[in-house]
Enzyme design. Structure first.
Site, mmCIF file in Angstrom:
data_model
loop_
_atom_site.group_PDB
_atom_site.id
_atom_site.type_symbol
_atom_site.label_atom_id
_atom_site.label_comp_id
_atom_site.label_asym_id
_atom_site.label_seq_id
_atom_site.Cartn_x
_atom_site.Cartn_y
_atom_site.Cartn_z
ATOM 1 N N GLU A 284 0.989 -1.471 -0.313
ATOM 2 C CA GLU A 284 0.112 0.008 -0.205
ATOM 3 C C GLU A 284 0.693 1.545 -0.209
ATOM 4 O OE1 GLU A 284 -2.713 0.199 3.115
ATOM 5 O OE2 GLU A 284 -4.089 -2.103 2.178
ATOM 6 N N GLU B 255 -5.369 -8.903 1.334
ATOM 7 C CA GLU B 255 -5.472 -8.569 2.782
ATOM 8 C C GLU B 255 -7.294 -8.048 2.419
ATOM 9 O OE1 GLU B 255 -4.293 -5.292 4.833
ATOM 10 O OE2 GLU B 255 -2.443 -5.286 4.535
#
Ligand code: FCB
Length: 440
Positions: free
Chosen positions: A167, A345
Site C-alpha cells: 500500500e 487483504e
C-alpha cells in the site's frame, strides 16, 4: 440459504500480517528504531497511547503461530520483513540474528506445508533513513534495493512469492499528506515526492528480484477504495474523479501503463520534477502478481464523504459494501490486465463482544467474509484471474494509529497473557480452507 460455492483446488486461502503489527522485540535480535517507533513515542499520535514493543510477541511465539495456521488449514501466509531487524540503520551491514529469525520462520512454514508470501516493506522504515529525508530522499529507493538484495540472498531459495511494497498509497498519503501515519508530515507536495520514490524503489526492487530469483512470482500490493459520486451533480462527479485518480490509479497507472493519471497530475498541479529519465520504464516493468487489499468504498460529494443512511459499518466506521469488491476486481482486470490477482487483504474490525463458552462468536465477521468471498468468486467466474484470498488478519494486532482498540483478527489475542484463542470466524475459515467450499 444461498448455494454453496466451490472455489476449486487451484484457489488458495491464507492469512496476512505485518512485521510491526505483530512481532514485538527480542533482546536476542538487536534492531534499529523504525519510523513507527518514533511515531508511537510522540504523545497523541496513537489513539490508546500504545506501541509495537511487544505487539503479539510473535518474535517469541512464531512457532506457535505457524502451528496455529497449520491448525487452520491455511495454504499460504503473507508476512512482512522488518527492515530495521535486518539492517538496523537502513544501510550497511546486515544483522545475522534478524535474518536468522526470518529464515527459521520460512523453514517452519514450509515444514508445515504453508507457502510463504513475503512483503519487503510494510511501513516500518528504519528511522536512520528518515533522519536523512526518508521517502523524500531519492537515495532511500536505492537503499531499499540493497536491503531487498540481502533478504533475497537469504530467502530466495525458499520463498516463491515476493512483493515489494504494501500500500504505497498509505505510506505516501497518510505518512506525508494527512499526517495520520509515520512520519506524520502534512504536505501534499511531499506526498507526491514520497509516492514517486516508493514507486522507484518498487522498480529497483523488482530488478533485484528478477535477477536473483527469476522463477519466483513477483509484484506489489496495492489498496483500492472504489469511489462513487453521491449524485449525478457535476460537482460530485468531479470530486469522485479526482479522488479516483489519487486513491485508485496513482500507483497502478505507472506500474501497468507507465504513466501517472494525467488528469489527476494536472488537478494536483504536480510538476513531476522528481521524475528522472528511465524511472517510469523501471516502474512499469511487468509484474507477475497484483496484490489487492480491499476493505470498503467511498461515496463522495462536493461536501465530503457520505455514508448512505442506515448502511452497516465496521468498527473502523467503514461502510460494508461487498459488491464494490466485485466491481473493483473486474475494473482492475479490464483496465490493467494483471496476469494474476491475489486478494492480499480483506477483513474487518468488529466489536467482538459476543462469546460462547469463552470464545468470541463473531458472526458479523463471518458474514463479512462470506459476502466478500462470494464477490471474489463472481469476479473470478467473470474472468478476473484471481488466484487466492488472504484474510486480514490472522490475529488481533497493532492497528497503527488506532493502537490495539481495533481488532481485525480471526484469532483473538487475550489481553495480558497474549494467549491465541481462535474466534468462531477462525473455525469457519479453517473449514473453508480445508474444503475450498463456501457453505450456503
Ligand atoms: C491496511 C494495512 C494493514 C491493516 C489493514 C486494516 O491498510 O495494510 O496493515 O492495518 O489496513
Amino acid at each position: 440459504m444461498t448455494d454453496t460455492i466451490d472455489f476449486g483446488s487451484d484457489f488458495f486461502f491464507g492469512s496476512a500480517t505485518s512485521s510491526f503489527q505483530i512481532e514485538g522485540r527480542s533482546d536476542a535480535i538487536p534492531q534499529g528504531e523504525s519510523i513507527w517507533d518514533t511515531f508511537c513515542a510522540e504523545p497523541g499520535r496513537i489513539a490508546d497511547g500504545s506501541n509495537g514493543l511487544v505487539a503479539c510477541d510473535h518474535v517469541h511465539r512464531w512457532a506457535e503461530d505457524v502451528q496455529l495456521m497449520s491448525d487452520l488449514n491455511l495454504d499460504k501466509y503473507r508476512f512482512s520483513v522488518a527492515w530495521p531487524k535486518v539492517i538496523p540503520t537502513g544501510t550497511g551491514a546486515a544483522s545475522a540474528p534478524g535474518l536468522d529469525f526470518y529464515d527459521r520462520l520460512v523453514d517452519e512454514l514450509l515444514g508445515k506445508g504453508i507457502e510463504p508470501m513475503l512483503t519487503l516493506y510494510h511501513w516500518d522504515l528504519p528511522q536512520a533513513l528518515d533522519d536523512v529525508g526518508g521517502w523524500l530522499n531519492r537515495d532511500t529507493a536505492y537503499a531499499f534495493a540493497d536491503y531487498a538484495q540481502v533478504v533475497l540472498d537469504r530467502l530466495g531459495d525458499r520463498v516463491s512469492t515476493w512483493t515489494t511494497f504494501n500500500e504505497p498509497y498509505v505510506s505516501a498519503g497518510l505518512g506525508y499528506v494527512t499526517g495520520e501515519h509515520a512520519p506524520g508530515h502534512r504536505n501534499l507536495r511531499e506526498g507526491l515526492t514520497a509516492a514517486h520514490h516508493i514507486l522507484l524503489a518498487h522498480g529497483l526492487g523488482m530488478e533485484r528480484i528478477r535477477a536473483t530469483v527469476p522463477d519466483s512470482d513477483a509484484g506489489i500490493v496495492l489498496n483500492f477504495t472504489p469511489v462513487e459520486p453521491a449524485s449525478d451533480a457535476p460537482a460530485d462527479v468531479a470530486v469522485a474523479a479526482a479522488r479516483q485518480g489519487w486513491e485508485n490509479e496513482w500507483y497502478a497507472g505507472p506500474i501497468f501503463h507507465g504513466a501517472y493519471p494525467e488528469a489527476t497530475v494536472e488537478a494536483l498541479g504536480w510538476d513531476q520534477s522528481e521524475v528522472q529519465d528511465g524511472d517510469l520504464a523501471l516502474i512499469s516493468a511487468p509484474v507477475d502478481v497484483l496484490g489487492v487489499n480491499f476493505y470498503t468504498r467511498s461515496v463522495v460529494s462536493s461536501v465530503g464523504q457520505q455514508i448512505p443512511f442506515g448502511t452497516p459499518r465496521t468498527e473502523m466506521g467503514w461502510e460494508i459494501h461487498a459488491p464494490s469488491l466485485k466491481r473493483l476486481l473486474l475494473w482492475l482486470h479490464e483496465t490493467y490486465t494483471p496476469a494474476k490477482i491475489v486478494i492480499t487483504e480483506n477483513g474487518c474490525a468488529m466489536p467482538d463482544t459476543e462469546r460462547v463458552d469463552g470464545v468470541v462468536d463473531d458472526q458479523d465477521r463471518i458474514d463479512y467474509l462470506r459476502n466478500h468471498l462470494t464477490m471474489v468468486h463472481e469476479a473470478r467466474e467473470a474472468g478476473a484471474p484471481i488466484a487466492g484470498y488472504m484474510v486480514w488478519s490472522l490475529m488481533d494486532n497493532f492497528e497503527w494509529a488506532l493502537g490495539y482498540e481495533k481488532r481485525f483478527g480471526i484469532v483473538e489475542i487475550e489481553a495480558d497473557t497474549l494467549r491465541r484463542i481462535p474466534k468462531a470466524s477462525a473455525r469457519w475459515f479453517a473449514e473453508l480452507a480445508k474444503t475450498g467450499v463456501l457453505p450456503g
